[in-house]
Design a protein around this motif. Structure first.
Motif, PDB file in Angstrom:
ATOM      1  N   SER A 315       1.003  -1.530   0.132  1.00  0.00           N
ATOM      2  CA  SER A 315      -0.314   0.142  -0.217  1.00  0.00           C
ATOM      3  C   SER A 315       1.279   0.969  -0.461  1.00  0.00           C
ATOM      4  CB  SER A 315      -0.984  -0.278   1.173  1.00  0.00           C
ATOM      5  OG  SER A 315       0.471   0.053   2.728  1.00  0.00           O
ATOM      6  N   LEU A 316       1.967   1.223   0.339  1.00  0.00           N
ATOM      7  CA  LEU A 316       2.785   1.952   0.224  1.00  0.00           C
ATOM      8  C   LEU A 316       2.687   3.005  -0.868  1.00  0.00           C
ATOM      9  CD1 LEU A 316       6.294   1.367   2.585  1.00  0.00           C
ATOM     10  CD2 LEU A 316       4.330   2.928   2.740  1.00  0.00           C
ATOM     11  N   TYR A 317       3.140   2.214  -2.145  1.00  0.00           N
ATOM     12  CA  TYR A 317       2.981   2.019  -3.506  1.00  0.00           C
ATOM     13  C   TYR A 317       2.402   1.580  -4.530  1.00  0.00           C
ATOM     14  CZ  TYR A 317       8.048   1.994  -1.013  1.00  0.00           C
ATOM     15  OH  TYR A 317       8.870   2.350  -0.518  1.00  0.00           O
ATOM     16  N   PRO A 318       0.612   2.394  -4.278  1.00  0.00           N
ATOM     17  CA  PRO A 318      -0.511   1.989  -5.525  1.00  0.00           C
ATOM     18  C   PRO A 318      -0.038   2.850  -6.725  1.00  0.00           C
ATOM     19  CG  PRO A 318      -0.881   4.204  -3.906  1.00  0.00           C
ATOM     20  CD  PRO A 318       0.271   2.906  -3.273  1.00  0.00           C
ATOM     21  N   LEU A 319       0.816   3.257  -6.354  1.00  0.00           N
ATOM     22  CA  LEU A 319       1.288   4.044  -8.185  1.00  0.00           C
ATOM     23  C   LEU A 319       1.835   3.279  -9.352  1.00  0.00           C
ATOM     24  CD1 LEU A 319       0.496   7.750  -7.809  1.00  0.00           C
ATOM     25  CD2 LEU A 319      -1.570   6.245  -8.579  1.00  0.00           C
ATOM     26  N   ASP A 320       2.767   2.156  -8.642  1.00  0.00           N
ATOM     27  CA  ASP A 320       3.863   1.271  -9.314  1.00  0.00           C
ATOM     28  C   ASP A 320       3.068   0.274 -10.176  1.00  0.00           C
ATOM     29  OD1 ASP A 320       5.634  -0.753  -9.136  1.00  0.00           O
ATOM     30  OD2 ASP A 320       6.655  -0.453  -6.908  1.00  0.00           O
ATOM     31  N   GLY A 321       3.638   0.867 -11.696  1.00  0.00           N
ATOM     32  CA  GLY A 321       2.964   0.227 -12.430  1.00  0.00           C
ATOM     33  C   GLY A 321       2.147   0.817 -13.161  1.00  0.00           C
ATOM     34  N   ASP A 329       9.392   6.793 -21.256  1.00  0.00           N
ATOM     35  CA  ASP A 329       8.435   5.491 -20.915  1.00  0.00           C
ATOM     36  C   ASP A 329       8.539   4.513 -19.684  1.00  0.00           C
ATOM     37  OD1 ASP A 329       6.415   7.419 -22.570  1.00  0.00           O
ATOM     38  OD2 ASP A 329       7.481   6.591 -24.377  1.00  0.00           O
ATOM     39  N   MET A 330       9.480   4.632 -18.928  1.00  0.00           N
ATOM     40  CA  MET A 330       9.644   3.597 -18.852  1.00  0.00           C
ATOM     41  C   MET A 330       8.502   3.625 -17.217  1.00  0.00           C
ATOM     42  SD  MET A 330      11.959   1.428 -20.426  1.00  0.00           S
ATOM     43  CE  MET A 330      12.121   0.217 -18.527  1.00  0.00           C
ATOM     44  N   PRO A 331       8.255   2.049 -16.863  1.00  0.00           N
ATOM     45  CA  PRO A 331       7.676   2.027 -15.743  1.00  0.00           C
ATOM     46  C   PRO A 331       8.082   2.965 -14.378  1.00  0.00           C
ATOM     47  CG  PRO A 331       7.571   0.260 -16.302  1.00  0.00           C
ATOM     48  CD  PRO A 331       8.278   1.221 -17.074  1.00  0.00           C
ATOM     49  N   GLN A 344      12.874   5.072   6.878  1.00  0.00           N
ATOM     50  CA  GLN A 344      12.788   4.636   5.851  1.00  0.00           C
ATOM     51  C   GLN A 344      11.670   5.489   4.948  1.00  0.00           C
ATOM     52  OE1 GLN A 344      10.298   1.221   5.385  1.00  0.00           O
ATOM     53  NE2 GLN A 344      12.192   0.084   4.744  1.00  0.00           N
ATOM     54  N   THR A 345      12.354   6.268   4.032  1.00  0.00           N
ATOM     55  CA  THR A 345      11.264   7.377   2.835  1.00  0.00           C
ATOM     56  C   THR A 345      10.682   6.727   1.614  1.00  0.00           C
ATOM     57  OG1 THR A 345      13.518   7.651   2.727  1.00  0.00           O
ATOM     58  CG2 THR A 345      12.479   8.738   4.107  1.00  0.00           C
ATOM     59  N   PRO A 346       9.547   6.473   1.703  1.00  0.00           N
ATOM     60  CA  PRO A 346       8.905   5.987   0.382  1.00  0.00           C
ATOM     61  C   PRO A 346       9.464   6.837  -0.879  1.00  0.00           C
ATOM     62  CG  PRO A 346       7.972   5.990   1.986  1.00  0.00           C
ATOM     63  CD  PRO A 346       8.819   6.363   3.113  1.00  0.00           C
ATOM     64  N   ARG A 347       9.824   6.446  -2.099  1.00  0.00           N
ATOM     65  CA  ARG A 347       9.973   7.098  -2.867  1.00  0.00           C
ATOM     66  C   ARG A 347       9.283   6.678  -4.514  1.00  0.00           C
ATOM     67  NH1 ARG A 347      12.980  11.832  -1.728  1.00  0.00           N
ATOM     68  NH2 ARG A 347      13.428  12.601  -3.912  1.00  0.00           N
ATOM     69  N   TYR A 348       8.952   6.819  -5.735  1.00  0.00           N
ATOM     70  CA  TYR A 348       9.277   6.980  -6.739  1.00  0.00           C
ATOM     71  C   TYR A 348      10.307   6.853  -7.748  1.00  0.00           C
ATOM     72  CZ  TYR A 348       4.321   5.316  -6.357  1.00  0.00           C
ATOM     73  OH  TYR A 348       3.180   4.974  -5.621  1.00  0.00           O
ATOM     74  N   TYR A 349      10.552   5.720  -8.346  1.00  0.00           N
ATOM     75  CA  TYR A 349      12.045   6.177  -9.220  1.00  0.00           C
ATOM     76  C   TYR A 349      11.641   5.801 -10.574  1.00  0.00           C
ATOM     77  CZ  TYR A 349      14.555   5.580  -4.589  1.00  0.00           C
ATOM     78  OH  TYR A 349      14.806   6.430  -3.072  1.00  0.00           O
TER      79      TYR A 349
END
Length: 552
Positions: A315-321, A329-331, A344-349
């Motif tokens: 649930s930390l990354y619902p937008l993953d994917g 254009d990479m996920p 911990q510091t949740p991030r999108y990469y």
């Protein structure tokens, strides 16, 4: 030509002239731009009693659409000089348009708003009268009909050429087009007439840039062969292509996606139909840059060597994917590194940023979630979606109600059978055929069955409670996708994201912006009311109108 009343009265009016040819060949024919303009000027001066203010020359643009350079300039000037221009004069109706919708809805409608009459030098009878309107409608319909027949002939001809193995579109990178002459020789594709009249094939692009020792075709062949026969990855193949100086058609270094498309496209092996097995493709009338065997090795390597990153089930990354990097254009994927305090510091990469030339990018998950929430607040289902959803609910409710009523009838019959069964057990006891203990045991079984029927009846009664108010409530709820997304569990969030953004949502991590083109047609933008924190621009851009306001 005879004088009209305005000339007799000595009133000189003003006119624009519009002339058009579709091809360079037409420019040299009997209806060249110069011929059109000469006839139109004579008509304006001698018949309409009007002085020509400006001439608009449309060189080589089709009349299938109103989006033509000089026509748009004419309409804009008509708005600027509204009340000062009386006529637009063209040679004949098919010079103005070959599409009835564009003719009546855009050209005529906008000129009428400006008080301008559209007249034709070769059709003076089109003068605004009832008979003139009839002639005008017939001629525009005939022009559209002829244009449609021509388009059908061209389409059928191109389809047949494609089936025979000729090339029908723009040349891919690394190739040049040659036309096949009747004697079988190859010639440069000089003009549109030759490209349409004769079939086309591709030949290697032997252009050598200044300071290079290899042609474009040779560079591409080297990259494709290296990828097929050596251990380099797709990323390393892209790096090699950039080092060799392979550029896209806009002059920039070839993007990673373009190289990937090149690796997959069978035209480089001399076959058609990208994405299909070569056995299902058509062998083209020309050779590719690599052999069929080399192409097969490339496809095998792409299929077996591709590493897919699956969305992280947290649930930390619902937008993953769901979210995709705007630049490559990479996920985008989530991760939670620890800071100096081991928190911990949740991030999108974007894990492909450095490899694809736009740097290492990341953003806090909380910031991306806030951006996505703001984005959703600007979206609502389209009217058609709500109507469809409501109709589905109504039909589902009606079907369930019908099913529930049928099941209720069966339930009542089952309950009556249990009552009869209970009476039969008591009669057996009175007749001395069973003992009291046996009677008790049998009645307990009957009561257990009755409890099951009671629970089933309760469920059916709850189903029957679905009514119009419930349907309206649910429809109002889907009008709030942001709230729906915030309140949903992870699986439901992913399902909602897939519904609204079936191809994923492009996000710029640095600028904190989303791209609206990725939106499902089921939803629409209502406003631009929220600007994500830290962004210089709105998260969505809605194009503003430009005068003149064209209908349709």
């Amino acid at each position: 030509m005879s004088m009209n009343t305005s000339e007799v009265e000595g009133v000189r009016r003003k006119a624009y002239i519009y002339s058009r040819v579709s091809t360079p060949e037409q420019a040299k024919g009997s209806e060249s731009l110069n011929v059109q303009e000469k006839v139109c000027k004579e008509f304006a001066n001698n018949y309409l009693g009007a002085d020509v203010v400006r001439v608009y020359r449309e060189e080589g643009e089709s009349a299938k659409t109103a989006n033509r350079t000089q026509l748009m300039a004419l309409l804009k000037d008509a708005y600027k000089e509204k009340g000062q221009i009386d006529y637009v004069v063209a040679y004949q109706p098919d010079r103005a348009s070959r599409d009835s919708e564009a003719y009546w809805g855009i050209i005529k409608a906008n000129l009428k708003k400006c008080g301008i009459s559209l007249r034709y030098a070769r059709q003076p009878g089109i003068d605004g009268s009832r008979s003139g309107e009839l002639i005008e409608g017939i001629l525009i319909s005939v022009a559209q009909f002829e244009n449609g027949l021509k388009a059908d002939r061209v389409h059928d001809s191109m389809a047949e050429r494609a089936r025979r193995g000729f090339w029908i579109t723009q040349p891919p990178l690394g190739f040049k087009i040659k036309i096949v002459m009747p004697d079988g020789s190859l010639a440069d594709s000089a003009g549109r007439k030759e490209r349409v009249k004769y079939p086309k094939v591709l030949v290697p692009d032997d252009t050598i840039a200044a300071g290079d020792s290899m042609s474009i075709a040779e560079k591409i062949t080297k990259v494709l062969t290296e990828f097929a026969d050596s251990g380099i990855s797709e990323t390393e193949a892209h790096k090699l292509a950039v080092e060799l100086g392979i550029k896209a058609k806009d002059g920039r270094p070839i993007p990673f996606n373009s190289l990937h498309h090149m690796l997959e496209h069978p035209v480089y092996a001399g076959y058609s139909k990208p994405g299909k097995a070569l056995a299902e493709s058509i062998k083209l009338k020309f050779d590719g840059l690599i052999s069929k065997e080399t192409f097969d090795r490339i496809q095998l390597k792409l299929r077996t060597g591709k590493r897919e990153l699956k969305p992280r089930e947290t649930s930390l990354y619902p937008l993953d994917g769901t979210i995709i990097c705007e630049h490559c254009d990479m996920p985008l994927h989530g991760d939670a590194p620890r800071d100096g305090s081991k928190k911990q510091t949740p991030r999108y990469y974007c894990r492909g940023g450095i490899k694809r030339g736009h740097g290492y990018e990341s953003a806090k998950a909380s910031e991306i979630h806030a951006l996505f929430n703001d984005f959703l607040q600007q979206l609502v289902p389209t009217n058609g979606t709500v109507r469809l959803f409501k109709e589905i609910l109504k039909r589902t409710a009606a079907k369930k109600l019908s099913n529930a009523n049928s099941e209720m009838e069966e339930l009542t019959k089952a309950e009556n059978k249990l009552s009869s069964k209970k009476e039969a057990i008591l009669n057996l006891l009175l007749e001395g055929k069973i003992t009291v203990d046996e009677k008790t045991l049998m009645l307990q079984g009957v009561e257990k069955e009755r409890e099951g029927l009671k629970l089933k009846r309760k469920e059916l009664e709850e189903q029957q409670e679905l009514n119009e108010l419930t349907i309206e409530y649910v429809c109002n709820f889907i009008n709030q996708p942001a709230k729906l997304w915030r309140d949903a569990d992870l699986e439901s969030k992913r399902a909602l994201q897939k519904l609204m953004f079936p191809n994923g949502l492009h996000v710029d991590l640095k600028a904190k912006k989303c791209r609206t083109e990725d939106l499902s047609p089921l939803y629409s933008v209502v406003c631009n009311k929220i600007e994500p924190k830290g962004s210089e621009n709105d998260s969505m851009v809605i194009s503003a109108g430009v005068e003149p306001a064209l209908s349709g």
